[in-house]
Each structure stands twice: as structure tokens, then as C-alpha cells.
Design a protein around this motif. Structure first.
Motif, short mmCIF file in Angstrom:
data_model
loop_
_atom_site.label_atom_id
_atom_site.label_comp_id
_atom_site.label_asym_id
_atom_site.label_seq_id
_atom_site.Cartn_x
_atom_site.Cartn_y
_atom_site.Cartn_z
N MET A 20 -4.77 -10.90 -9.94
CA MET A 20 -4.87 -9.78 -9.01
C MET A 20 -4.07 -8.62 -9.59
O MET A 20 -3.10 -8.84 -10.32
CB MET A 20 -4.33 -10.16 -7.63
CG MET A 20 -5.13 -11.26 -6.96
SD MET A 20 -4.67 -11.52 -5.25
CE MET A 20 -5.56 -10.18 -4.47
N ASP A 21 -4.49 -7.40 -9.26
CA ASP A 21 -3.81 -6.19 -9.72
C ASP A 21 -3.01 -5.60 -8.56
O ASP A 21 -3.54 -5.44 -7.47
CB ASP A 21 -4.83 -5.14 -10.19
CG ASP A 21 -5.69 -5.65 -11.34
OD1 ASP A 21 -5.22 -6.49 -12.13
OD2 ASP A 21 -6.84 -5.20 -11.45
N GLU A 22 -1.76 -5.27 -8.83
CA GLU A 22 -0.89 -4.72 -7.78
C GLU A 22 -0.16 -3.49 -8.31
O GLU A 22 0.25 -3.45 -9.47
CB GLU A 22 0.12 -5.78 -7.35
CG GLU A 22 1.00 -5.34 -6.20
CD GLU A 22 1.87 -6.45 -5.66
OE1 GLU A 22 2.52 -6.21 -4.64
OE2 GLU A 22 1.93 -7.55 -6.25
N VAL A 23 0.03 -2.53 -7.43
CA VAL A 23 0.78 -1.31 -7.75
C VAL A 23 1.93 -1.19 -6.76
O VAL A 23 1.73 -1.25 -5.55
CB VAL A 23 -0.12 -0.05 -7.66
CG1 VAL A 23 0.70 1.21 -7.97
CG2 VAL A 23 -1.31 -0.16 -8.58
N MET A 24 3.14 -1.02 -7.29
CA MET A 24 4.33 -0.79 -6.47
C MET A 24 4.90 0.56 -6.88
O MET A 24 5.19 0.79 -8.06
CB MET A 24 5.36 -1.90 -6.70
CG MET A 24 4.91 -3.29 -6.29
SD MET A 24 4.71 -3.50 -4.51
CE MET A 24 6.39 -3.36 -3.95
N THR A 25 5.07 1.46 -5.90
CA THR A 25 5.49 2.84 -6.17
C THR A 25 6.70 3.19 -5.31
O THR A 25 6.75 2.81 -4.14
CB THR A 25 4.33 3.81 -5.83
OG1 THR A 25 3.18 3.42 -6.56
CG2 THR A 25 4.69 5.23 -6.18
N PHE A 152 4.56 -1.37 -1.71
CA PHE A 152 3.12 -1.61 -1.78
C PHE A 152 2.51 -0.70 -0.71
O PHE A 152 2.80 -0.86 0.48
CB PHE A 152 2.80 -3.08 -1.47
CG PHE A 152 1.33 -3.38 -1.44
CD1 PHE A 152 0.65 -3.66 -2.61
CD2 PHE A 152 0.63 -3.36 -0.25
CE1 PHE A 152 -0.71 -3.94 -2.58
CE2 PHE A 152 -0.72 -3.63 -0.21
CZ PHE A 152 -1.39 -3.92 -1.39
N ARG A 153 1.75 0.27 -1.11
CA ARG A 153 1.16 1.24 -0.19
C ARG A 153 -0.09 0.63 0.47
O ARG A 153 -0.95 0.10 -0.22
CB ARG A 153 0.78 2.53 -0.91
CG ARG A 153 1.92 3.16 -1.69
CD ARG A 153 2.91 3.82 -0.79
NE ARG A 153 3.94 4.49 -1.60
CZ ARG A 153 5.11 4.80 -1.15
NH1 ARG A 153 5.44 4.57 0.09
NH2 ARG A 153 6.00 5.40 -1.94
N PHE A 154 -0.17 0.71 1.79
CA PHE A 154 -1.32 0.16 2.50
C PHE A 154 -2.63 0.76 2.00
O PHE A 154 -3.66 0.10 2.02
CB PHE A 154 -1.19 0.38 4.01
CG PHE A 154 -0.19 -0.54 4.65
CD1 PHE A 154 -0.38 -1.92 4.66
CD2 PHE A 154 0.97 -0.04 5.22
CE1 PHE A 154 0.55 -2.77 5.22
CE2 PHE A 154 1.91 -0.88 5.80
CZ PHE A 154 1.70 -2.25 5.80
N SER A 155 -2.59 2.00 1.53
CA SER A 155 -3.82 2.63 1.04
C SER A 155 -4.36 1.94 -0.21
O SER A 155 -5.53 2.13 -0.55
CB SER A 155 -3.56 4.11 0.74
OG SER A 155 -2.58 4.24 -0.28
N THR A 156 -3.54 1.13 -0.88
CA THR A 156 -4.01 0.41 -2.07
C THR A 156 -4.57 -0.98 -1.74
O THR A 156 -5.02 -1.69 -2.64
CB THR A 156 -2.89 0.27 -3.12
OG1 THR A 156 -1.86 -0.58 -2.60
CG2 THR A 156 -2.31 1.63 -3.51
N THR A 157 -4.55 -1.35 -0.47
CA THR A 157 -5.00 -2.69 -0.07
C THR A 157 -6.44 -2.98 -0.49
O THR A 157 -6.70 -4.06 -1.04
CB THR A 157 -4.82 -2.91 1.44
OG1 THR A 157 -3.43 -2.74 1.76
CG2 THR A 157 -5.28 -4.29 1.87
N PRO A 158 -7.42 -2.08 -0.25
CA PRO A 158 -8.78 -2.41 -0.68
C PRO A 158 -8.89 -2.69 -2.19
O PRO A 158 -9.54 -3.66 -2.59
CB PRO A 158 -9.60 -1.17 -0.30
CG PRO A 158 -8.82 -0.56 0.83
CD PRO A 158 -7.38 -0.82 0.49
N ALA A 159 -8.23 -1.89 -3.01
CA ALA A 159 -8.27 -2.11 -4.46
C ALA A 159 -7.57 -3.42 -4.82
O ALA A 159 -8.02 -4.16 -5.70
CB ALA A 159 -7.63 -0.94 -5.20
N PHE A 160 -6.47 -3.74 -4.14
CA PHE A 160 -5.74 -4.97 -4.38
C PHE A 160 -6.63 -6.18 -4.09
O PHE A 160 -6.78 -7.08 -4.92
CB PHE A 160 -4.47 -5.01 -3.52
CG PHE A 160 -3.69 -6.28 -3.60
CD1 PHE A 160 -3.02 -6.64 -4.76
CD2 PHE A 160 -3.59 -7.11 -2.49
CE1 PHE A 160 -2.29 -7.80 -4.83
CE2 PHE A 160 -2.85 -8.28 -2.56
CZ PHE A 160 -2.20 -8.63 -3.72
N VAL A 161 -7.26 -6.20 -2.93
CA VAL A 161 -8.13 -7.31 -2.54
C VAL A 161 -9.33 -7.41 -3.49
O VAL A 161 -9.70 -8.50 -3.94
CB VAL A 161 -8.59 -7.17 -1.07
CG1 VAL A 161 -9.64 -8.20 -0.71
CG2 VAL A 161 -7.38 -7.29 -0.14
#
Length: 167
Positions: A20-25, A152-161
Motif C-alpha cells: 500500500m502507498d501512504e503519504v504522511m505530511t 495522514f490527511r483524510f483527503s488521501t484516503t481514496p488514493a491510499f485504499v
């Protein structure tokens, strides 16, 4: 039918994994003597997952809830998109946390980042699974370089899933 047999064979051979790909900012702040004072940008973009699901779900094995991790890290004032690798440990049952550990090298100096999502409880998932408290140190000396808070920004959830892949 061929794809189903491929998956069955991978499971039978105990080599089925996932990624899985994850972004933490967020931000970081240098310790005195390591950079300009004040909050600065920080982000890590990583791909993580177990190489073998059978090891990942085995509570008596040495790789229970353990994931390999690779990606890039940007730490304003230090590096931009530096390659990093390490691990992501899901320590739900032993320590109530998620731990990111990775190393990277800049100008001949190796750095160690340890970030944790802490106090994981069912009633605070919205905060604990999205907030990571980190420290960056020189790997050889152990000297603390900076402290960070990334999210973890909620806006990145679709890309994460959508990033889930069998490996």
C-alpha cells in the motif's frame, strides 16, 4: 481461471504479500545546532506491506504485523525526496502503536527516523491513526537532529485504499 491459479500457487508457496502507498505530511523542527530554528515542512511517501501474508498474520512468528517499507522523505532544510527504506510495525496488541522506522543518507551521513502513532484505542482511531510523532537522529552517533509531527490527511484516503496491490 489462470489468475486464480496464480494466486492459489502463491498462497500455497507462502509468498503472497501486499503493498500500500501512504503519504504522511506535516512539520519538523531542528534541534539547536542542526538548522534554522522554527517549524519547517516534512513529508514522507512510502510503500509498505508484508512480503509473506502467512508470516504477517502468524502471532508466534518473528514478522507478525511487520511490513517492509520503501519510499522518499522530504525534510525542509535537510533533503528533498531522499530515498528511504525500513519498516512499518503494527504493534496494536503489544504496545498500542504503529511504528515507522527508516533510514536514509544525505552527504555521507546516515539518518534514522522513528515515527509513532500512539495510544491506539477504538474510541480515538480518527486521531491516533492519523497523527505520527517522530524523531530524526544521526544513525551512527544517536544525536537528535529534529522532532516532527506528521499527519495522514483524510483527503488521501481514496488514493491510499486504491493503492492496495497483491505482491
Amino acid at each position: 481461471m489462470g489468475r486464480i491459479n496464480d494466486i492459489k500457487n502463491m498462497v500455497d508457496e507462502r509468498r503472497l504479500g501486499f503493498t500500500m502507498d501512504e503519504v504522511m505530511t506535516g512539520t519538523h523542527e531542528f534541534e539547536p545546532g542542526f538548522g534554522e530554528p522554527g517549524e519547517k515542512f516534512m513529508e514522507f511517501r512510502v510503500t509498505w506491506g508484508p512480503k509473506h501474508v502467512s508470516e504477517f498474520i502468524n502471532p508466534i512468528g518473528g514478522k507478525f504485523m511487520y511490513n517492509d517499507l520503501r519510499g522518499t522523505v522530504t525534510i525542509e532544510g535537510l533533503c528533498e525526496d531522499a530515498p528511504c527504506d525500513g519498516s512499518l510495525e503494527l504493534l496494536y496488541f503489544t504496545e498500542g502503536k504503529i511504528r515507522y522506522t527508516f533510514t536514509f543518507e544525505i552527504g555521507g551521513t546516515e539518518y534514522l527516523f522513528i515515527g509513532e502513532k500512539v495510544n491506539l484505542r477504538p474510541w480515538n482511531v480518527h486521531k491516533t491513526h492519523t497523527t505520527c510523532y517522530g524523531t530524526l537522529s544521526e544513525r551512527d552517533t544517536g544525536r537528535l537532529v529534529s522532532k516532527s509531527i506528521t499527519y495522514f490527511r483524510f483527503s488521501t484516503t481514496p488514493a491510499f485504499v486504491a493503492s492496495f496491490r497483491l505482491a
